[in-house]
Design an enzyme around this catalytic site. Structure first.
Site: not given
Ligand code: IVH
Length: 683
Positions: A113, A115, A117, A225, A312, A406, A409, A424, A430
């Site tokens: 999946e 991740k 942000d 998720y 990451k 500034c 000016c 300023c 200015c």
């Molecule tokens: S699963 C026990 N799935 O990443 C596992 N987390 O560093 C539950 N996050 O705290 C998390 N996308 O805030 C999961 N597809 C995804 C995610 C995800 C972002 C975040 C989430 C979690 C952090 C883990």
């Protein structure tokens, strides 16, 4: 209507409104117009006010939040909210895979999946009803942000179907998409406020706001998720998420089943590049073992599951030399420190400058002159200096000090209480503040004098011909003809601008036609601090003309819907200045609109101002075409029957006349659907 009938209508309206929320926010397939939605909402609000005994905290009317300042109480998570272990390279990922293989000693499937942000959230549902929304906190307990969560329209308050467990928790990531984030920042910049750094920080700040009505105004969204509970519907993570979808949750758009770590690595490589094309930020990939039985057997370490890991992405980061720090003065006088850098390639573009935000940021970074710094582009629009490489610092280098005067000016800078920015205060003299105000005034969404763009304001200011917006209307052919100047905008080749007959005619024509600009845009054009387009429109609609606005008191102003203390003070400060009064009087004498047109009072927005629109074909019901035509007018457009080259676009239903279609195609006029039209006017 008797009480029983009222109750059944209330239930009907609540279900209908939630169904439309789902269609719009989860499925992106709206089936009614915003106007119709608002009518249903209004009816429900009225009935709920009339029959308070039927109050329901999960009614769609509660999604608008309220103005009560809430204190967040802490709630214990029934199931710990753990985070994930991180990996940063292929080797670490293969180590994870080997551990899983060894512990399970049988075949298994990964689900990959994105991740997201954003900010993680855990929701609990009891008998299909949302009970609590809790932040992660320390993993064992978090803040109860239920009231704020309810304002996110894609989150179901009541679930569809009946095959959900009596009790379960579902976890997801709240985020703000890039388009909405940029739009929010555009509005802030327009109001002279500092832009927000990135969507993640904005989301986390929003979720912790004390006032849920404010949260409702920010466009947050959430992907779910992970489901947990004692009584989950299936034995597969992915199938459970698909179940969640059928109950009304918005689930991620991307999942991939992988049968080997090589497939996982392919997926990662693909998304490392493709992530830049998403409308939201991701910072990696999450890899999960799909079978819940296998997850149980793998279990958890003290902090993280053994059945999942995150990979990451490298942040887009580059190291370069800080050549100097300069200070820019904005139209409102706010001073922004800018890092001038040795040019460096970052995420496909050459970066020469990066934002340093404000004095606190320079202090936090501990920045010294000629430091080597790291610049990053995450969700930010402008690259940011994120850290200093202390190893490369020269021992005798001096600290970067914030300007005290500034740079334009020489006036001593001030810092207002509670604000991070230095200002300023020399508003009147200015130069960048004066030029900034004039540039704002002529802007496309203000007086729209585009013939004065491309550095011409600067030339006229430098030649002493304009020093405020009223001076524009004293410009004449004789004053303008023959003016010349060589300009060299940053990094570009020098260019000569000369005012010849055609240029001058265009400038004067543009200035003349700006006199027709409606009052609400004139008000916005004046550049009162914190008065953006929406506020200007509200003030214009409420006070109707300039004299009424000028004689309004603080109490009169804050009585206007959504005008608060800060705006009211800024309006009063601006309109009571003798210099501004003089400018307004001069503008009035030159024929600038100082009162609202009757037409505007009856409109919903000015988004279709000056546009001729044809509505053609059939739209389901016989009255729908008329409704769409009415909407064109309510948004400031003109409804016309035949297609010509001045038609802005055509809203086409079923069986649009073939002649009209042929003509439109010949003239290159856009043909859009009802839904596209509704989305357009909503914007
Ligand atoms: S699963 C026990 N799935 O990443 C596992 N987390 O560093 C539950 N996050 O705290 C998390 N996308 O805030 C999961 N597809 C995804 C995610 C995800 C972002 C975040 C989430 C979690 C952090 C883990």
């Amino acid at each position: 209507m008797n009480t029983e009938e009222a109750y059944s209508r209330i239930v009907y309206l609540r279900n209908e409104l939630e169904r439309h929320n789902h269609l719009y926010y989860v499925e992106s397939k709206p089936s009614i117009s915003d106007y119709q939605y608002d009518q249903l909402m209004k009816e429900l609000q009225q009935l709920e006010a009339q029959y308070p005994e039927y109050f329901d905290a999960n009614s769609p009317t509660q999604r608008v939040g309220n103005d009560i300042n809430q204190e967040f109480t802490q709630i214990e998570h029934q199931y710990q909210m753990l985070s994930l272990g991180n990996t940063y390279n292929e080797g670490e990922l293969r180590d994870f895979d080997n551990r899983v293989k060894k512990l399970l000693d049988e075949s298994f499937t990964y689900i990959c999946e994105l991740k997201y942000d954003g900010v993680s959230i855990s929701l609990t549902y009891e008998n299909g009803i949302l009970k609590h929304g809790v932040t992660r906190g320390d993993g064992s307990k978090g803040d109860d942000v239920t009231n704020n969560i309810k304002t996110i329209k894609s989150i179901p308050l009541k679930l569809y179907g009946s095959d959900y467990p009596d009790y379960f928790e579902i976890r997801g990531e709240i985020f703000m998409n890039r388009i909405d984030f940029n739009e929010l920042n555009d509005q802030r910049i327009q109001r002279g406020e500092e832009p927000l750094a990135n969507p993640r920080n904005t989301t986390s700040g929003t979720i912790k706001m004390q006032n849920s009505a404010q949260v409702a105004k920010r466009k947050l969204d959430c992907f779910f998720y992970y489901m947990t509970g004692d009584d989950l519907p299936t034995g597969s993570h992915l199938e459970n998420i698909m179940k969640a979808k059928s109950w009304g949750f918005k689930i991620p758009e991307v999942f991939q089943k992988c049968h080997s770590i090589d497939e996982v690595i392919q997926f990662i490589k693909y998304w490392d590049l493709e992530r830049h094309n998403l409308n939201y930020d991701i910072d990696g990939i999450v890899i999960k073992v799909d079978s819940l039985d296998q997850q149980d057997r793998l279990g958890f370490t003290s902090k993280t599951p053994r059945w999942a890991i995150s990979y990451k992405f490298n942040a887009e980061r580059a190291e370069t030399l800080l050549r100097s720090v300069t200070f820019q003065v904005g139209r409102t006088g706010a001073i922004t420190p800018v890092a001038n850098l040795e040019p460096v390639l970052l995420a496909g573009t050459t970066v020469k400058r990066a934002s340093l935000h404000n004095a606190d940021q320079i202090e936090l970074l501990g920045l010294h002159q000629k430091d080597f710094v790291y610049v990053e582009k995450a969700g930010e629009i402008i690259p940011q200096v994120v850290a200093v490489n202390f190893e490369k610092r020269k021992p005798d280098s001096l600290k970067v000090l914030f300007a005290t005067e500034c740079p334009e000016c020489g006036t001593a800078l001030i810092r207002r209480e509670g604000e991070a920015a230095y200002y300023c205060p020399n508003e009147e003299e200015c130069p960048p503040q004066i030029k900034g105000r004039i540039e704002h005034f002529i802007g496309r969404r203000a007086m729209n004098i585009d013939s004065l763009g491309e550095g011409k304001v600067e030339i006229l200011f430098d030649k002493g011909l304009i020093s405020n917006v009223a001076d524009l209307y004293d410009l004449t052919f004789d004053k303008l003809i023959g003016i010349e100047k060589v300009i060299s905008p940053d990094g570009e080749k020098p260019r000569k601008i000369s005012f010849q007959q055609k240029t001058v005619d265009n400038i004067l024509k543009g200035i003349e036609s700006s006199k027709q600009t409606p009052f609400e845009r004139v008000l916005y054009a004046l550049g009162i601090r914190n008065v953006g387009e929406t506020v200007a429109r509200k003030l214009a609609l409420h006070f109707k003309d300039m004299p009424a606005l000028m004689s309004s008191s603080y109490e009169d102003l804050i009585a206007v819907n959504e005008i608060g203390d800060i705006i009211a003070r800024n309006v009063i400060e601006f309109l009571s200045s003798e210099k501004n009064k003089d400018i307004i009087n001069r503008l009035k004498a030159k024929g600038i609109q100082m009162k609202i047109e009757e037409r505007t009072i009856e409109t919903l927005s000015s988004s279709l101002n000056g546009k001729s629109v044809v509505v053609s074909g059939s739209f389901g019901t016989s009255s729908r075409r008329k409704e769409l035509e009415k909407l064109v007018e309510l948004h400031g457009g003109k409804k016309v029957d035949s297609v010509s080259k001045s038609t802005a676009f055509i809203v086409a239903g079923e069986n649009m006349g073939p002649e009209k279609r042929a003509k439109a195609e010949k003239l290159g006029i856009p043909i859009i659907s009802e839904n596209e039209f509704l989305k357009m006017i909503e914007k």
